[in-house]
Scaffold this active site. Structure first.
Site, PDB file in Angstrom:
ATOM      1  N   ARG A  13      52.744  92.939 -22.752  1.00 29.38           N
ATOM      2  CA  ARG A  13      51.603  92.593 -21.881  1.00 29.38           C
ATOM      3  C   ARG A  13      51.978  92.631 -20.403  1.00 29.38           C
ATOM      4  O   ARG A  13      53.012  92.087 -20.004  1.00 29.38           O
ATOM      5  CB  ARG A  13      51.032  91.232 -22.302  1.00 29.38           C
ATOM      6  CG  ARG A  13      50.467  91.344 -23.721  1.00 29.38           C
ATOM      7  CD  ARG A  13      49.792  90.114 -24.182  1.00 29.38           C
ATOM      8  NE  ARG A  13      48.506  89.917 -23.543  1.00 29.38           N
ATOM      9  CZ  ARG A  13      47.695  88.901 -23.835  1.00 29.38           C
ATOM     10  NH1 ARG A  13      48.063  88.013 -24.743  1.00 29.38           N
ATOM     11  NH2 ARG A  13      46.539  88.775 -23.221  1.00 29.38           N
TER      12      ARG A  13
ATOM     13  N   GLN B 214      43.030  84.606 -16.028  1.00 25.13           N
ATOM     14  CA  GLN B 214      44.443  84.222 -16.016  1.00 25.13           C
ATOM     15  C   GLN B 214      45.060  84.497 -14.647  1.00 25.13           C
ATOM     16  O   GLN B 214      45.801  83.664 -14.117  1.00 25.13           O
ATOM     17  CB  GLN B 214      45.194  84.960 -17.120  1.00 25.13           C
ATOM     18  CG  GLN B 214      44.743  84.516 -18.513  1.00 25.13           C
ATOM     19  CD  GLN B 214      45.415  85.254 -19.642  1.00 25.13           C
ATOM     20  OE1 GLN B 214      46.100  86.254 -19.433  1.00 25.13           O
ATOM     21  NE2 GLN B 214      45.204  84.782 -20.858  1.00 25.13           N
TER      22      GLN B 214
ATOM     23  N   LYS C   8      45.325  93.250 -24.429  1.00 27.18           N
ATOM     24  CA  LYS C   8      45.343  91.941 -25.091  1.00 27.18           C
ATOM     25  C   LYS C   8      46.519  91.925 -26.079  1.00 27.18           C
ATOM     26  O   LYS C   8      47.437  92.718 -25.952  1.00 27.18           O
ATOM     27  CB  LYS C   8      43.999  91.670 -25.772  1.00 27.18           C
ATOM     28  CG  LYS C   8      42.810  91.659 -24.799  1.00 27.18           C
ATOM     29  CD  LYS C   8      42.905  90.531 -23.797  1.00 27.18           C
ATOM     30  CE  LYS C   8      41.709  90.515 -22.854  1.00 27.18           C
ATOM     31  NZ  LYS C   8      41.869  89.549 -21.766  1.00 27.18           N
TER      32      LYS C   8
ATOM     33  N   ASP D 255      36.743  88.091 -25.333  1.00 22.65           N
ATOM     34  CA  ASP D 255      37.499  87.827 -26.569  1.00 22.65           C
ATOM     35  C   ASP D 255      36.630  87.960 -27.818  1.00 22.65           C
ATOM     36  O   ASP D 255      37.148  87.974 -28.940  1.00 22.65           O
ATOM     37  CB  ASP D 255      38.135  86.432 -26.515  1.00 22.65           C
ATOM     38  CG  ASP D 255      39.173  86.341 -25.408  1.00 22.65           C
ATOM     39  OD1 ASP D 255      39.681  87.398 -24.989  1.00 22.65           O
ATOM     40  OD2 ASP D 255      39.460  85.221 -24.953  1.00 22.65           O
TER      41      ASP D 255
ATOM     42  N   SER E 252      39.967  88.838 -14.252  1.00 19.52           N
ATOM     43  CA  SER E 252      40.890  88.097 -15.115  1.00 19.52           C
ATOM     44  C   SER E 252      40.970  86.632 -14.706  1.00 19.52           C
ATOM     45  O   SER E 252      41.398  86.306 -13.594  1.00 19.52           O
ATOM     46  CB  SER E 252      42.292  88.713 -15.055  1.00 19.52           C
ATOM     47  OG  SER E 252      43.238  87.809 -15.602  1.00 19.52           O
TER      48      SER E 252
HETATM   49  O1  SPQ Z   1      46.305  83.729 -24.092  1.00 20.25           O
HETATM   50  P1  SPQ Z   1      45.891  85.101 -24.495  1.00 20.25           P
HETATM   51  O2  SPQ Z   1      46.770  85.634 -25.542  1.00 20.25           O
HETATM   52  O3  SPQ Z   1      45.773  86.040 -23.326  1.00 20.25           O
HETATM   53  O4  SPQ Z   1      44.427  84.924 -25.143  1.00 20.25           O
HETATM   54  C1  SPQ Z   1      43.214  85.687 -25.173  1.00 20.25           C
HETATM   55  C2  SPQ Z   1      42.621  85.499 -26.617  1.00 20.25           C
HETATM   56  O5  SPQ Z   1      42.047  86.393 -27.203  1.00 20.25           O
HETATM   57  O6  SPQ Z   1      42.724  84.359 -27.092  1.00 20.25           O
HETATM   58  C3  SPQ Z   1      43.360  87.163 -24.834  1.00 20.25           C
HETATM   59  F1  SPQ Z   1      44.111  87.795 -25.628  1.00 20.25           F
HETATM   60  O7  SPQ Z   1      42.244  85.065 -24.305  1.00 20.25           O
HETATM   61  C4  SPQ Z   1      42.345  85.063 -22.872  1.00 20.25           C
HETATM   62  C5  SPQ Z   1      41.135  85.800 -22.298  1.00 20.25           C
HETATM   63  O8  SPQ Z   1      41.066  87.117 -22.761  1.00 20.25           O
HETATM   64  C6  SPQ Z   1      42.333  83.622 -22.422  1.00 20.25           C
HETATM   65  C7  SPQ Z   1      41.983  83.449 -20.974  1.00 20.25           C
HETATM   66  C8  SPQ Z   1      42.220  82.151 -20.316  1.00 20.25           C
HETATM   67  O9  SPQ Z   1      42.350  81.111 -21.007  1.00 20.25           O
HETATM   68  O10 SPQ Z   1      42.236  82.128 -19.057  1.00 20.25           O
HETATM   69  C9  SPQ Z   1      41.414  84.468 -20.235  1.00 20.25           C
HETATM   70  C10 SPQ Z   1      41.167  85.817 -20.768  1.00 20.25           C
HETATM   71  O11 SPQ Z   1      42.200  86.689 -20.343  1.00 20.25           O
HETATM   72  P2  SPQ Z   1      42.147  87.477 -18.942  1.00 20.25           P
HETATM   73  O12 SPQ Z   1      43.318  88.411 -18.984  1.00 20.25           O
HETATM   74  O13 SPQ Z   1      40.846  88.199 -18.941  1.00 20.25           O
HETATM   75  O14 SPQ Z   1      42.264  86.519 -17.863  1.00 20.25           O
END
Ligand code: SPQ
Length: 427
Positions: free
Chosen positions: A120, A168, A340, A313, A166
């Site tokens: 990732r 995150q 993902k 998701d 994003s």
């Molecule tokens: O934690 P992880 O593995 O990235 O989890 C996922 C999921 O499907 O549970 C993505 F694989 O969710 C992310 C989501 O896609 C959780 C998240 C958050 O808690 O801030 C944000 C999203 O990711 P991103 O990259 O769009 O910020």
């Protein structure tokens, strides 16, 4: 594992486990604020436990009596160097948000995870953090884990226009910004889930949010709180879809978190003609409600643009929903699915095709011709919990043959009770 076939209907009431995004953040905010944070309905699944163990390694005292979690926070400045590299398992949220929290630390931390995490991209987080003064590196061009982070002694606030949508990345910058001197400004590409912003306010901090513009100043002192985690709409999504597509079904799902930045799937279900009703309740910090779904005649739809981060998701299970609608459903602007736990565009297209669906992957989404009946086959989760749960729901529709699912243990990443809840509805 061989998946159970059930065509007689799913009926009854369930309560899905606590929200994954909010559970991660409740530990994080507990650790960086001052005093004892009390967390109720925490999601005890592998991903959130990875966050909990990471903060224990960073010197934070955390107690779990099986019901309530207590985090003794003492501010960013009292986090301690971990004695060894921190394993965050399968969790992208843990590794990215913790990178932002460590931005102001005066030590070096190595973060690594499993085979899915090792692919990732982390450059999306490390680039803005470096602009703020952090020294960081990962592996190769995308700076995949393991990553090494050395906090900046004095962090500089930035104005950052996000190249991708994003939550995150936004959250990592927000955590770093709390430790910088001056005001940081983030301009989102699309509005993404806003739990971090909500929890800054809940923990007594200040943040300004005007649609896609987020502003906050550094050197804020946060104060410990009680957090009641609502049920996870991303987990509820599997049962919403199951209730709509398995004949003779009616499912009631209690205490589902209904934060508007997460409810895109409800909009899509309604646009497709699904029978879904909501009874909303409001607690201090989160909107939640009871969602009721019934077997429905569905029509195809188009999903693109600003709604994508509100259901990112849920796209694997929405793709399954579309296989049971009349007409062609088109999903666009969802290229983020490629990074993902697995490439979810390719995984959904490949595994559902093996079961007889008519589904074509594109550069940024999927084209799904509905109305095909599904048959048995051997499929895999690729180590991705959401692909696994989607395939288990698909297996409920299979009338000929059996579905065999490889790597089904991945489901415990976010929903350890998934098979038990499904069994409860199948009785
Ligand atoms: O934690 P992880 O593995 O990235 O989890 C996922 C999921 O499907 O549970 C993505 F694989 O969710 C992310 C989501 O896609 C959780 C998240 C958050 O808690 O801030 C944000 C999203 O990711 P991103 O990259 O769009 O910020």
């Amino acid at each position: 594992m061989q998946l159970k076939i059930n065509a007689t209907g799913l009926n009854g009431t369930i309560e899905v486990p606590g929200d994954k995004s909010i559970s991660h953040r409740s530990i994080m905010f507990g650790a960086i604020s001052h005093g004892e944070t009390v967390i109720k309905n925490f999601l005890r699944a592998e991903d959130c436990l990875s966050t909990l163990h990471a903060f224990e390694q960073l010197g934070v005292k955390i107690e779990d009596d099986g019901e309530i979690i207590r985090v003794q926070g003492d501010g960013f400045e009292h986090l301690k160097a971990a004695k060894q590299p921190i394993d965050i398992g399968n969790s992208g949220t843990s590794i990215r948000l913790i990178s932002g929290i460590l931005a102001g630390s005066d030590f070096t931390t190595t973060l690594f995870g499993d085979d899915t995490i090792a692919k990732r991209p982390m450059n999306r987080v490390l680039n803005p953090l470096r602009q703020m003064g952090v020294v960081a590196r990962g592996v190769g061009n995308l700076e995949t884990p393991p990553i090494e982070i050395t906090g900046g002694s004095k962090l500089t606030p930035i104005t950052y226009t996000m190249p991708i949508a994003s939550a995150q990345v936004k959250s990592a910058i927000i955590f770093a910004a709390l430790q910088a001197e001056g005001e940081t400004v983030i301009i989102e590409k699309e509005k993404t889930r806003d739990h971090t912003e909500d929890m800054i306010r809940q923990f007594g901090g200040e943040i300004t949010v005007e649609d896609k513009l987020v502003k906050l100043r550094g050197s804020q002192q946060l104060v410990a709180q009680e957090v009641l985690v609502p049920g996870d709409i991303s987990s509820a999504a599997f049962f919403m879809v199951a209730g709509l597509i398995v004949p003779n079904s009616q499912i009631t799902i209690k205490n589902v978190g209904l934060n508007p930045t997460r409810t895109g799937i409800i909009d899509v279900i309604q646009a497709m003609g699904g029978k879904l009703s909501i009874e909303e309740t409001q607690s201090d910090n989160n909107v939640a409600g009871t969602v009721i779904v019934k077997t429905s005649e569905l029509v195809a739809t188009e999903i693109s643009g600003a709604i994508i981060p509100r259901l990112i998701d849920e796209l694997p299970i929405i793709a399954l929903l579309a296989t049971q609608a009349s007409g062609v459903t088109v999903i666009r602007d969802a290229e983020e699915l490629k990074v993902k736990e697995t490439n979810r565009i390719d995984a959904v297209a490949c595994e559902l095709s093996k079961l007889g669906a008519d589904i074509t992957p594109t550069d940024d989404g999927l084209i799904i011709k509905g109305g095909k009946s599904l048959h048995g086959g051997k499929v895999t989760t690729y180590g991705d919990h959401r692909i696994g749960m989607m395939l288990q729901i698909a297996a409920l529709l299979v009338k000929e043959g059996r579905v065999e699912l490889e790597r089904s243990e991945a489901i415990a990443t976010s929903y350890p009770r998934f098979f038990a809840d499904l069994a409860k509805l199948s009785r």
